[in-house]
Design a protein around this motif. Structure first.
Motif, mmCIF file in Angstrom:
data_model
loop_
_atom_site.group_PDB
_atom_site.id
_atom_site.type_symbol
_atom_site.label_atom_id
_atom_site.label_comp_id
_atom_site.label_asym_id
_atom_site.label_seq_id
_atom_site.Cartn_x
_atom_site.Cartn_y
_atom_site.Cartn_z
ATOM 1 N N ALA A 15 0.703 -1.509 -0.329
ATOM 2 C CA ALA A 15 0.454 -0.086 0.237
ATOM 3 C C ALA A 15 0.830 1.241 -0.076
ATOM 4 N N TYR A 16 0.043 2.257 -0.563
ATOM 5 C CA TYR A 16 0.935 3.967 -0.293
ATOM 6 C C TYR A 16 0.073 4.993 0.159
ATOM 7 N N THR A 17 -0.007 5.155 0.719
ATOM 8 C CA THR A 17 -0.191 6.938 1.676
ATOM 9 C C THR A 17 -0.742 7.319 0.440
ATOM 10 N N VAL A 18 -1.946 7.681 0.227
ATOM 11 C CA VAL A 18 -2.590 9.254 -0.252
ATOM 12 C C VAL A 18 -3.166 10.026 0.369
ATOM 13 N N THR A 19 -3.211 11.144 0.067
ATOM 14 C CA THR A 19 -3.179 12.373 0.587
ATOM 15 C C THR A 19 -4.889 12.811 -0.278
ATOM 16 N N ILE A 20 -6.408 13.069 0.802
ATOM 17 C CA ILE A 20 -7.329 13.613 0.274
ATOM 18 C C ILE A 20 -7.527 14.826 0.611
ATOM 19 N N GLU A 21 -7.776 15.967 -0.786
ATOM 20 C CA GLU A 21 -7.601 17.445 0.008
ATOM 21 C C GLU A 21 -9.220 17.784 -0.411
ATOM 22 N N VAL A 22 -9.662 18.317 0.494
ATOM 23 C CA VAL A 22 -11.416 19.386 -0.364
ATOM 24 C C VAL A 22 -11.084 20.576 0.052
#
Length: 516
Positions: A15-22
């Motif tokens: 897995a790799y980290t995903v940044t969710i920007e809103v």
């Protein structure tokens, strides 16, 4: 205002980290960017419905959700929960400061409840590696994630519970699992046992040799002789999984979404038995978003192919490389994924289309040349990778009705473990290059010549056998490997004539004229 939450994406078994920007600004539309697939794009409707059903307001401005890094495709519905929380945070409907300490994943239903997701174990491993404090995920997945220590696992049932947690309105206790205790309590917990099998002592012996050396096996015999029953009991005599092997196996099953119930950690050797109509992709893995196939789900365990000639030729041929390299590499335009596939292959087949060729009582009704044509459905290169060819004959009434106690899987397993320990010690002292060697079946040809040294009487026996039985050249190395395993089972340092003699009899399909 830009709100940030953190999720994760799974590729292969990592897995790799995903940044969710809103971000909320001027406008009226909802956009998701960062290479989302259809399932991710549809989260707009699930998120909106869940937010409204919990009494919050969906912003009527321009909402932009960015999934970073933006150049790698994001797939699945597990981003619903972090998108919903990010939207509420960006619109000032909730106030929280520690979103950056948690990985958040979960699929939302329209009423705000959470549904389970796939690939939780590799996500938890990556979250710990990246230094996150905790992992928020659906309740159904919490046991699976709790296998990973030094990471707080919070299983939640709905979006409201997640909001209350971050706002400090509820105190959730992280789930703690004693992974080692669970593993060692369930180890070798099989339903089947060789003690339930009457007769077939020669087949049990062949399977013991196969388990001791990690050899692949093919069983040839008429219908009803017990081939499938014996194959299903092979995992029960293999050495127990180590904790590292169990975690590796569990990770593959997690990615495939195959883990069910509370016992998330796989503590017994996997046994996979795909139907003969299986496709190439289902067997070796693949798809637009590469998923593990049956050979990877059988990693550290057994892959059983029943009625081998009925499988499509192309399906069988794609197994040749994974059998040699113990891994499968699936390449796509933008990504290459590697799945481990270190498994034992056990296959079974009838000797002919009617099933009764060489039967002691029933007569074969197949025409001339039909038997050979049927056997030729299995290619030579595939048979070359199968060390033991075993003929299975029907069990007589006297043996079947006998009440004599037979040897249990536990007793056989003890001998197998001893033989494996001998091999482990032998290969630890030898340079093995990139691929470590753990069993006799993994020895390359050059190493076979160095390790499997036979005496002069042994050489004469092998020479006569190859000439009189018409054994093919490819049988030579296989016989030496198997004889080395038989010697290890007997705790003998040298390969004796009787060990060679027993190994020679396990090459049925290499004999000239076996099929008449």
């Amino acid at each position: 205002m830009v709100a940030k939450t953190f999720g994760s994406a799974v590729y292969g078994v990592n897995a790799y980290t995903v940044t969710i920007e809103v971000n909320i600004g001027q406008g009226t539309k909802f956009f998701i960017v960062g290479l989302p697939d259809s399932a991710v794009k549809e989260s707009e409707h699930r998120v909106e419905s869940a937010i409204k059903n919990l009494g919050y307001a969906m912003p009527r401005q321009k909402v932009v959700v960015n999934l970073a890094p933006a150049d790698i495709k994001k797939e699945g519905s597990a981003y619903d929960l972090p998108i919903a929380l990010g939207t509420l945070l960006a619109s000032d409907q909730i106030i929280a400061e520690d979103f950056d300490q948690y990985v958040i994943m979960g699929e939302l239903s329209l009423d705000g409840k959470l549904r389970p997701i796939k690939g939780v174990l590799p996500i938890a491993i990556e979250a710990r590696k990246q230094g996150f404090k905790g992992f928020l995920l659906p309740k159904e997945n919490e046991t699976e994630a709790a296998i990973v220590n030094n990471l707080d696992i919070y299983g939640i049932s709905d979006l409201q519970e997640a909001i209350d947690f971050f706002e400090g309105k509820v105190q959730l206790r992280p789930l703690r699992v004693d992974t080692r205790s669970i593993f060692f309590n369930q180890i070798n917990n099989y339903d089947a046992d060789f003690a339930h099998v009457q007769g077939q002592e020669n087949i049990k012996r062949a399977l013991e040799i196969a388990a001791a050396g990690g050899h692949n096996v093919i069983m040839i015999g008429p219908p009803g002789a017990g081939k499938t029953m014996l194959a299903k009991r092979l995992p029960t005599i293999l050495p127990p999984l180590t904790l590292n092997e169990a975690l590796e196996t569990t990770k593959i099953h997690s990615v495939a979404g195959k883990l069910k119930g509370a016992g998330a950690l796989i503590s017994t050797r996997p046994f996979r038995s795909p139907h003969h109509t299986v496709s190439d992709v289902a067997l070796v893995g693949g798809g637009g978003h590469p998923q593990p196939g049956e050979i990877s789900l059988a990693h550290n365990g057994v892959l059983f192919l029943d009625e081998l000639p009925e499988f499509k030729r192309t399906v069988l041929e794609v197994m040749r490389q994974p059998l040699e390299e113990r891994k499968v590499c699936i390449s796509r335009a933008k990504i290459s994924v590697e799945f481990p596939s270190n498994f034992m292959l056990i296959a079974s087949m009838n000797p002919c289309p009617c099933g009764y060729y060489n039967h002691p009582e029933k007569e074969c009704v197949c025409g001339p040349g039909v038997v050979q044509k049927y056997l030729n459905k299995v290619s030579g290169p595939l048979l070359d990778r199968i060390d033991l060819h075993v003929e299975v004959t029907p069990v007589g009434f006297d043996e079947m009705s006998s009440i004599r106690k037979t040897e249990s899987s536990g007793e056989i397993r003890e001998r197998v473990i001893k033989a494996r320990e001998i091999q482990q010690k032998r290969f630890e002292e030898l340079p093995t290059g990139e691929n470590p060697i753990h069993s006799n079946s993994m020895m390359p040809s050059q190493m076979v010549k160095e390790i499997c040294i036979i005496s002069e009487p042994g050489k004469n026996l092998l020479k006569n056998a190859m000439e009189k039985l018409g054994l093919s050249a490819r049988a030579y190395d296989r016989i030496l490997r198997v004889s080395r395993t038989i010697a290890d089972l007997a705790e003998s340092e040298e390969i004796k004539v009787e060990h060679l003699a027993e190994a020679i009899q396990y090459r049925s399909l290499d004999r000239d004229g076996w099929a008449g």
